[in-house]
Design an enzyme around this catalytic site. Structure first.
Site, PDB file in Angstrom:
ATOM      1  N   GLU A 124     -10.115  49.549   9.582  1.00 29.31           N
ATOM      2  CA  GLU A 124      -9.899  48.239  10.202  1.00 29.31           C
ATOM      3  C   GLU A 124     -11.138  47.373  10.027  1.00 29.31           C
ATOM      4  O   GLU A 124     -12.262  47.816  10.293  1.00 29.31           O
ATOM      5  CB  GLU A 124      -9.566  48.426  11.695  1.00 29.31           C
ATOM      6  CG  GLU A 124      -9.352  47.111  12.415  1.00 29.31           C
ATOM      7  CD  GLU A 124      -8.616  47.268  13.730  1.00 29.31           C
ATOM      8  OE1 GLU A 124      -7.712  48.114  13.820  1.00 29.31           O
ATOM      9  OE2 GLU A 124      -8.949  46.536  14.671  1.00 29.31           O
ATOM     10  N   ASP A 161       4.631  50.844  22.741  1.00 28.53           N
ATOM     11  CA  ASP A 161       5.022  49.452  22.430  1.00 28.53           C
ATOM     12  C   ASP A 161       6.527  49.281  22.456  1.00 28.53           C
ATOM     13  O   ASP A 161       7.024  48.194  22.732  1.00 28.53           O
ATOM     14  CB  ASP A 161       4.572  49.036  21.016  1.00 28.53           C
ATOM     15  CG  ASP A 161       3.120  49.319  20.733  1.00 28.53           C
ATOM     16  OD1 ASP A 161       2.346  49.401  21.703  1.00 28.53           O
ATOM     17  OD2 ASP A 161       2.766  49.452  19.543  1.00 28.53           O
ATOM     18  N   ASP A 204     -10.001  41.361  17.538  1.00 28.11           N
ATOM     19  CA  ASP A 204      -8.697  41.521  16.873  1.00 28.11           C
ATOM     20  C   ASP A 204      -8.048  40.201  16.487  1.00 28.11           C
ATOM     21  O   ASP A 204      -6.873  39.965  16.793  1.00 28.11           O
ATOM     22  CB  ASP A 204      -7.721  42.305  17.786  1.00 28.11           C
ATOM     23  CG  ASP A 204      -7.989  43.806  17.760  1.00 28.11           C
ATOM     24  OD1 ASP A 204      -8.463  44.312  16.732  1.00 28.11           O
ATOM     25  OD2 ASP A 204      -7.709  44.468  18.775  1.00 28.11           O
ATOM     26  N   ASP A 221      -6.152  47.969   8.409  1.00 27.84           N
ATOM     27  CA  ASP A 221      -5.798  47.048   9.490  1.00 27.84           C
ATOM     28  C   ASP A 221      -6.635  45.802   9.251  1.00 27.84           C
ATOM     29  O   ASP A 221      -7.868  45.840   9.361  1.00 27.84           O
ATOM     30  CB  ASP A 221      -6.126  47.651  10.869  1.00 27.84           C
ATOM     31  CG  ASP A 221      -5.024  48.578  11.370  1.00 27.84           C
ATOM     32  OD1 ASP A 221      -4.040  48.802  10.632  1.00 27.84           O
ATOM     33  OD2 ASP A 221      -5.150  49.093  12.497  1.00 27.84           O
ATOM     34  N   HIS A 276       3.197  51.785  18.195  1.00 25.64           N
ATOM     35  CA  HIS A 276       2.849  52.900  19.077  1.00 25.64           C
ATOM     36  C   HIS A 276       4.104  53.202  19.902  1.00 25.64           C
ATOM     37  O   HIS A 276       4.862  52.280  20.221  1.00 25.64           O
ATOM     38  CB  HIS A 276       1.774  52.533  20.101  1.00 25.64           C
ATOM     39  CG  HIS A 276       0.450  52.121  19.569  1.00 25.64           C
ATOM     40  ND1 HIS A 276       0.184  50.849  19.132  1.00 25.64           N
ATOM     41  CD2 HIS A 276      -0.708  52.804  19.453  1.00 25.64           C
ATOM     42  CE1 HIS A 276      -1.083  50.771  18.760  1.00 25.64           C
ATOM     43  NE2 HIS A 276      -1.653  51.945  18.941  1.00 25.64           N
ATOM     44  N   GLU A 327      -8.130  56.530  11.980  1.00 23.15           N
ATOM     45  CA  GLU A 327      -8.690  55.169  12.010  1.00 23.15           C
ATOM     46  C   GLU A 327     -10.050  55.188  12.716  1.00 23.15           C
ATOM     47  O   GLU A 327     -10.120  55.319  13.942  1.00 23.15           O
ATOM     48  CB  GLU A 327      -7.706  54.243  12.737  1.00 23.15           C
ATOM     49  CG  GLU A 327      -8.163  52.801  12.777  1.00 23.15           C
ATOM     50  CD  GLU A 327      -7.100  51.872  13.353  1.00 23.15           C
ATOM     51  OE1 GLU A 327      -5.889  52.147  13.170  1.00 23.15           O
ATOM     52  OE2 GLU A 327      -7.471  50.898  13.996  1.00 23.15           O
TER      53      GLU A 327
HETATM   54  C1  XUL Z   1      -7.521  49.677  18.410  1.00 22.11           C
HETATM   55  C2  XUL Z   1      -6.705  49.793  17.183  1.00 22.11           C
HETATM   56  C3  XUL Z   1      -5.348  50.425  17.310  1.00 22.11           C
HETATM   57  C4  XUL Z   1      -4.997  51.320  16.184  1.00 22.11           C
HETATM   58  C5  XUL Z   1      -3.750  52.118  16.425  1.00 22.11           C
HETATM   59  O1  XUL Z   1      -8.748  49.094  18.220  1.00 22.11           O
HETATM   60  O2  XUL Z   1      -7.117  49.358  16.139  1.00 22.11           O
HETATM   61  O3  XUL Z   1      -4.387  49.432  17.392  1.00 22.11           O
HETATM   62  O4  XUL Z   1      -4.806  50.580  15.006  1.00 22.11           O
HETATM   63  O5  XUL Z   1      -3.785  52.825  17.611  1.00 22.11           O
HETATM   64 CO    CO Z   2      -6.273  49.230  14.271  1.00 23.13          CO
END
Ligand code: XUL
Ligand code: CO
Length: 433
Positions: A266, A102, A307, A294, A99, A230
Site C-alpha cells: 500500500e 464490511d 487513505d 493498494d 472484509h 500487507e
Molecule cells: C489498513 C488497510 C486495510 C487492508 C486490508 O491500513 O490497509 O484496509 O488493506 O485489511
Molecule cells: Co490496505
C-alpha cells in the site's frame, strides 16, 4: 434498484478534452499498451470497506455520513450490496475487495456471524453472476472488534487466536466461493504497545504458525489464488510486526513461507515506513514476492494513514514503472483502499473520487509505458552496471577476499568515481509525466 446514485450516469471514456464530470479522460479500458488492454494492466478494484462501510469518523468526531444501509441487519447488508453493485455499474471497474465485517452484520455468536457471511456471500455471488465485477481479494477484519484489541494471531489469549483462525477459515471459504483471485492478510493489530507486557518472541512465532495454517488451508481447499500479506509499520499498534516488505520477507523465510506468500503493498503504508512506494514495489519484485497494490496515499504533512485517493500522476507513474518492470500484475491488481474525506457527503463525491483516481492511474500507467518503451532510463541503468557484465567480475564474485586483494595489487586497481546523473534521469522522467 436503489436511488442512491440516481442522477449519475455510467462513466465512459470520452478522451482527454472531455468536460463531462463523470467521464474518463484517460482510463480507456480497451486501449492497447505493450500488447495488453489498459483494463488488464490496471485491474482496478473498489474497496467495500471504505466506500460503503466507513462512517466518516476521525479521532475527534464520529459519523458524518448518513447512508440508508447503515445498521446491523441482513436487509441493510443486502441494500449495501445493491448500492455497491450500482457504483460498480457506474464505474465499470473489473474487481472489488471486501472484509467480512464490511459485507455482513456481526452476529451475537461466531456461528451467527458465519451464517450471516454465508448468506450475504450467496447474495453477492448472484449479483456477480448477473454481470458484476469479479473478486480481487477477500480478507478478514481482525482489528475493529474489541476482542482483537491485543492482537489476533499474536493475542496473549489462545481463545482469540482460535477465534481469528476460525474467522480466516470462513473468509477463505467465502473468497473461494466467489472466485477470488487472492486472499489478503493485513496484520491490523499484530504488534504491540509496550514491551513491558509483551512476549515478542512468542507473538512472532504465533503469527508465523498462523500464516502456515493459512497456507495449509489454502492447499487443503484447492484455492489457487495468491496469499498476500500487507505490510504496515505502525497504526493501529505502536510497533507492527509486518513493518515493511523487507521485514516481512525475513519473517516469511523464518517460517518457510517465502515461496507461498506474496505482498500486497500500500502506497500510504510505504510512506509511513519511511520509504517511497516504488522502493517497496522494487524490493518485493527483487525478492520474487510482488503481488498486488493498494493505491491510496497519505498526507505528507500529517504523518497519519489518511487513505486518500491518489491524485499525483508523477508518483503513480513511478509506481507503475516498477509494476511493469516486475512483469505487471498476475493475480494482483490496483485496489483503492481509499476513503473520501469526511466532509464529502454526497454520492457524487464517492463516484468522482473513483473516476478521478482511475484517471490518475491511467495517466501514470501511460507515462510508465512510454518511459519503458523509450528505454532511456534502462539504458542508463545498464550502462552504470556494465562493469559487472564481464568475465572478470564474475570470476571475482566466485573468489574471495584474498583473490580480490591479489587482483587489486596485480592490476593496480584505482577506481575513478562516476556521476550518478540523478538530475539528468529526473529530467528524462519529467518529459513523460
Ligand atoms: C489498513 C488497510 C486495510 C487492508 C486490508 O491500513 O490497509 O484496509 O488493506 O485489511
Ligand atoms: Co490496505
Amino acid at each position: 434498484m436503489t436511488d442512491f446514485f440516481k442522477d449519475i450516469p455510467q462513466a465512459r471514456y470520452l478522451g482527454a478534452d472531455s468536460t463531462e464530470e463523470f467521464s474518463y479522460r484517460h482510463y480507456n479500458p480497451e486501449e492497447m499498451l505493450m500488447g495488453k488492454r489498459m483494463e488488464d494492466h490496471l485491474r482496478f478494484a473498489v474497496a467495500w470497506w471504505h466506500s460503503f462501510a466507513w462512517p466518516g469518523g476521525d479521532p475527534f468526531g464520529g459519523q458524518t455520513f448518513e447512508r440508508p444501509w447503515f445498521g446491523d441487519t441482513m436487509d441493510l447488508a443486502r441494500m449495501k450490496a445493491d448500492v455497491a453493485f450500482e457504483l460498480f455499474a457506474i464505474l465499470g471497474q473489473p474487481y472489488f475487495c471486501f472484509h467480512d465485517a464490511d459485507i455482513r452484520p456481526e452476529g451475537g455468536t461466531f456461528a451467527e456471524s458465519t451464517r450471516n457471511l454465508e448468506e450475504i456471500v450467496d447474495y453477492i455471488g448472484q449479483k456477480m453472476e448477473a454481470g458484476g465485477p469479479k473478486l480481487l481479494w477477500g480478507t478478514a477484519n481482525l482489528f475493529t472488534h474489541r476482542r482483537f484489541m491485543s492482537g489476533a494471531a499474536t493475542n496473549p489469549d489462545p481463545d482469540v487466536f482460535a477465534y481469528s483462525a476460525a474467522t480466516v477459515k470462513s473468509c477463505m471459504d467465502a473468497t473461494l466461493k466467489l472466485g477470488g483471485e487472492n486472499y489478503v492478510l493485513w496484520g491490523g493489530r499484530e504488534g504491540y504497545e509496550t514491551l513491558l507486557n509483551t512476549d515478542l518472541k512468542r507473538e512472532r512465532e504465533h503469527a508465523g504458525r498462523f500464516l502456515q495454517m493459512v497456507v495449509e488451508y489454502k492447499h487443503k481447499i484447492g484455492f489457487d489464488g495468491a496469499i498476500l500479506v500487507e505490510p504496515k509499520p505502525q497504526e493501529p499498534s505502536k510497533h507492527q510486526y509486518d513493518y515493511d516488505v523487507a521485514t516481512v520477507y525475513g519473517f516469511l523465510k523464518q517460517f518457510g513461507l517465502e515461496n507461498e506468500v506474496q505482498m500486497n503493498i500500500e502506497q500510504g503504508h510505504a510512506i509511513l515506513a519511511g520509504h517511497s512506494f516504488e522502493h517497496e514495489l522494487a524490493m518485493a519484485a527483487s525478492l520474487g514476492i510482488f503481488g498486488s497494490i493498494d493505491m491510496n496515499r497519505n498526507d505528507y504533512q500529517s504523518g497519519w494513514d489518511t487513505d486518500q485517493f491518489p491524485n499525483n500522476v508523477p508518483e503513480v507513474a513511478l509506481a507503475y514503472y516498477e509494476v511493469l518492470k516486475a512483469g505487471g500484475f498476475t493475480t494482483g491488481g490496483t485496489n483503492f483502499d481509499a476513503k473520501i474525506r469526511r466532509q464529502s457527503l454526497d454520492p457524487a463525491d464517492l463516484v468522482a473520487a473513483h473516476i478521478g483516481a482511475m484517471d490518475v492511474c491511467a495517466r501514470g500507467l501511460k507515462a510508465a509505458v512510454a518511459m519503458l518503451e523509450s528505454g532511456e532510463l534502462e539504458a542508463a541503468r545498464a550502462k552504470r552496471y556494465a562493469g559487472w557484465d564481464t568475465q572478470k567480475s564474475d570470476t571475482m564474485l566466485k573468489g574471495g577476499l584474498a583473490e580480490c586483494f591479489e587482483h587489486v595489487i596485480q592490476s593496480a586497481v584505482s577506481p575513478e568515481p562516476q556521476s550518478g546523473q540523478q538530475e539528468r534521469l529526473e529530467n528524462i522522467v519529467n518529459r513523460f509525466v
